[in-house]
Design an enzyme around this catalytic site. Structure first.
Site, PDB file in Angstrom:
ATOM      1  CG  ASP A  55      -1.853  -1.105   1.380  1.00  0.00           C
ATOM      2  OD1 ASP A  55      -3.061  -0.883   1.425  1.00  0.00           O
ATOM      3  OD2 ASP A  55      -1.383  -2.263   1.441  1.00  0.00           O
ATOM      4  CD  GLU A  80      -6.730   3.303   2.293  1.00  0.00           C
ATOM      5  OE1 GLU A  80      -6.692   2.775   1.169  1.00  0.00           O
ATOM      6  OE2 GLU A  80      -7.081   2.707   3.319  1.00  0.00           O
ATOM      7  CG  ASP A 127      -7.885   2.502  -2.130  1.00  0.00           C
ATOM      8  OD1 ASP A 127      -6.848   2.069  -1.587  1.00  0.00           O
ATOM      9  OD2 ASP A 127      -9.031   2.295  -1.698  1.00  0.00           O
ATOM     10  CB  ILE A 179      -3.449  -1.909  -1.906  1.00  0.00           C
ATOM     11  CG1 ILE A 179      -2.001  -1.947  -2.374  1.00  0.00           C
ATOM     12  CG2 ILE A 179      -4.103  -3.294  -1.911  1.00  0.00           C
ATOM     13  CD1 ILE A 179      -1.556  -3.163  -3.122  1.00  0.00           C
ATOM     14  CB  THR A 217      -5.410  -3.763   2.422  1.00  0.00           C
ATOM     15  OG1 THR A 217      -5.290  -2.494   1.784  1.00  0.00           O
ATOM     16  CG2 THR A 217      -4.051  -4.162   2.961  1.00  0.00           C
ATOM     17  CB  SER A 268     -10.816  -4.508  -4.072  1.00  0.00           C
ATOM     18  OG  SER A 268     -10.903  -5.161  -5.315  1.00  0.00           O
ATOM     19  NE  ARG A 313     -18.417  -0.371   0.489  1.00  0.00           N
ATOM     20  CZ  ARG A 313     -17.481  -1.295   0.507  1.00  0.00           C
ATOM     21  NH1 ARG A 313     -17.498  -2.256  -0.395  1.00  0.00           N
ATOM     22  NH2 ARG A 313     -16.530  -1.270   1.406  1.00  0.00           N
TER      23      ARG A 313
HETATM   24  N1  A3P Z   1     -16.452  -0.461   8.502  1.00  0.00           N
HETATM   25  C1  A3P Z   1     -16.330  -0.204   7.217  1.00  0.00           C
HETATM   26  N2  A3P Z   1     -17.420   0.064   6.459  1.00  0.00           N
HETATM   27  C2  A3P Z   1     -17.309   0.315   5.143  1.00  0.00           C
HETATM   28  N3  A3P Z   1     -16.137   0.331   4.480  1.00  0.00           N
HETATM   29  C3  A3P Z   1     -15.010   0.082   5.167  1.00  0.00           C
HETATM   30  C4  A3P Z   1     -15.041  -0.207   6.570  1.00  0.00           C
HETATM   31  N4  A3P Z   1     -13.770  -0.430   6.982  1.00  0.00           N
HETATM   32  C5  A3P Z   1     -12.976  -0.286   5.875  1.00  0.00           C
HETATM   33  N5  A3P Z   1     -13.727   0.033   4.803  1.00  0.00           N
HETATM   34  C6  A3P Z   1     -13.291   0.327   3.441  1.00  0.00           C
HETATM   35  O1  A3P Z   1     -13.644  -0.766   2.603  1.00  0.00           O
HETATM   36  C7  A3P Z   1     -12.606  -0.923   1.633  1.00  0.00           C
HETATM   37  C8  A3P Z   1     -12.589  -2.338   1.120  1.00  0.00           C
HETATM   38  O2  A3P Z   1     -13.737  -2.506   0.374  1.00  0.00           O
HETATM   39  P1  A3P Z   1     -14.353  -3.961   0.136  1.00  0.00           P
HETATM   40  O3  A3P Z   1     -15.073  -4.308   1.392  1.00  0.00           O
HETATM   41  O4  A3P Z   1     -15.263  -3.696  -1.022  1.00  0.00           O
HETATM   42  O5  A3P Z   1     -13.221  -4.862  -0.191  1.00  0.00           O
HETATM   43  C9  A3P Z   1     -11.362  -0.603   2.397  1.00  0.00           C
HETATM   44  O6  A3P Z   1     -10.424  -0.124   1.457  1.00  0.00           O
HETATM   45  P2  A3P Z   1      -8.851  -0.486   1.652  1.00  0.00           P
HETATM   46  O7  A3P Z   1      -8.711  -1.970   1.502  1.00  0.00           O
HETATM   47  O8  A3P Z   1      -8.256   0.296   0.533  1.00  0.00           O
HETATM   48  O9  A3P Z   1      -8.473   0.020   3.011  1.00  0.00           O
HETATM   49  C10 A3P Z   1     -11.790   0.483   3.382  1.00  0.00           C
HETATM   50  O10 A3P Z   1     -11.518   1.805   2.940  1.00  0.00           O
HETATM   51 MG    MG Z   2     -10.005   1.154  -0.392  1.00  0.00          MG
HETATM   52 MG    MG Z   3      -6.424   1.034   0.230  1.00  0.00          MG
HETATM   53 MG    MG Z   4      -6.930   0.734   3.717  1.00  0.00          MG
END
Ligand code: A3P
Ligand code: MG
Ligand code: MG
Ligand code: MG
Length: 331
Positions: free
Chosen positions: A64, A89, A152, A154, A157, A242, A259
């Protein structure tokens, strides 16, 4: 107003050149090969010490930070300084702590090694401070004026750490509107629907989606094959980490992405900007749960009514009704 008009107006030769490069090449993430080199290196040999937990308890890895440092380095090299504003980020707060010194060393080595093996840029090796500063160049607040790159480094993650889906997501905002979006999804299988060469592609992974406002969405393979087709949103559902989800919908692997976040969670623009334009330019629609378009002009966060709905224009009215009925029942 499209970016090229804006640039013509500014009549700056170097700006026009740089931005033309970015419109063409950022339709490849800057620079796709550079980033992938770094990310694949980390992915192949991810160590326990390469992953840390942030203050919000979400994970962050050397990939990241390394990815953010590289994108920042490339954008700074390629853009006239007045066009460099990056909303990203990660920041360097945790990396500056004593216990992160090993991690910072590893990131610095990774970034330098990646830039050297790519060989495209003349550079003196970056110091740890240079890397921290490159990461912190992503501190812009965005907003409704001027241009801002939204990164973003990554996304997903958790998926990256599991060896699952993740995306590198970059978008360009102009006066609060998403003008360009690129989603690199290195683990996303090549499409299996409606392809005559389906069998040879099934085990291959790595897709790059790119969209420019008014110009449609394109998908190409990360192995360098040329873009295959303009995309249309049509078919059935998928589960994954993601913004690869947006890419999957854009190419017809899914029809609906819903979502909903917990009350009080502030949704970030870098989690949706690139994905949003990749879907809308493929003919899909992205709204909040009240049916409002997402507003990327108010800073780092989106002010959302409950959640996000992504689907086709045809399904949207039905879906919106269903979502609102359920939300009404719940309240
Ligand atoms: N409690 C929460 N509710 C909603 N989104 C969240 C969360 N905690 C983290 N995220 C976000 O959800 C992203 C991942 O999305 P997904 O669930 O679609 O894989 C994360 O991005 P990062 O992985 O870049 O930190 C983060 O920004
Ligand atoms: Mg993200
Ligand atoms: Mg990220
Ligand atoms: Mg993150």
């Amino acid at each position: 107003m499209v970016l090229s008009d804006l640039l013509e107006r500014k009549k700056k030769k170097s700006s026009v050149k740089s931005l033309k490069w970015l419109m063409k090449e950022s339709l490849l993430l800057p620079r796709k090969q550079l980033l992938l080199l770094l990310i694949f290196t980390v992915q192949k040999s991810l160590l326990l010490s390469d992953v840390q937990s942030k203050s919000d308890k979400t994970p962050v890895t050397v990939a990241d930070y390394g990815s953010q440092a590289l994108v920042s380095f490339v954008l700074k090299r390629e853009l006239p300084s007045e066009f460099f504003s990056l909303v990203a980020e990660e920041d360097s707060v945790d990396l500056r702590k004593d216990e992160s010194q090993e991690m910072l060393k590893r990131i610095t080595t990774l970034v330098n090694d990646t830039l050297s093996s790519d060989g495209r840029y003349d550079f003196s090796p970056l110091s740890e401070d240079d890397v921290l500063n490159a990461i912190d160049s992503g501190k812009s607040e965005g907003g409704s004026h001027g241009q801002h790159w939204v990164l973003d480094p990554i996304d997903g993650t958790k998926g990256f750490v599991r060896g699952d889906q993740y995306a590198i997501a970059l978008a360009l905002l102009d006066e609060g509107n998403v003008m360009l979006g690129v989603l690199a999804c290195p683990n996303l299988p090549l499409p299996t629907t409606g392809q005559s060469h389906q069998h040879s592609l099934q085990s291959q992974v790595g897709c790059l989606f790119s969209a420019r406002v008014g110009a449609g969405t394109y998908m190409e393979f990360l192995d360098g094959s040329p873009p295959t087709k303009k995309l249309g949103v049509t078919a059935p559902p998928v589960r994954m980490d993601s913004q690869a989800k947006y890419g999957a919908l854009a190419r017809g692997d899914g029809a609906i992405y819903l979502r909903f976040h917990h009350q009080g969670y502030h949704v970030k623009i870098w989690d949706h900007a690139a994905g949003c334009i990749v879907v809308t330019e493929a003919g899909g629609v992205v709204t909040d749960a009240a049916g409002n378009p997402l507003d990327f002009s108010i800073g780092k966060h989106l002010d959302l009514e409950k959640g996000i709905i992504v689907t086709s224009k045809k399904l949207m009215p039905l879906l919106l009704n269903a979502v609102q009925e359920v939300l009404k029942e719940q309240s």
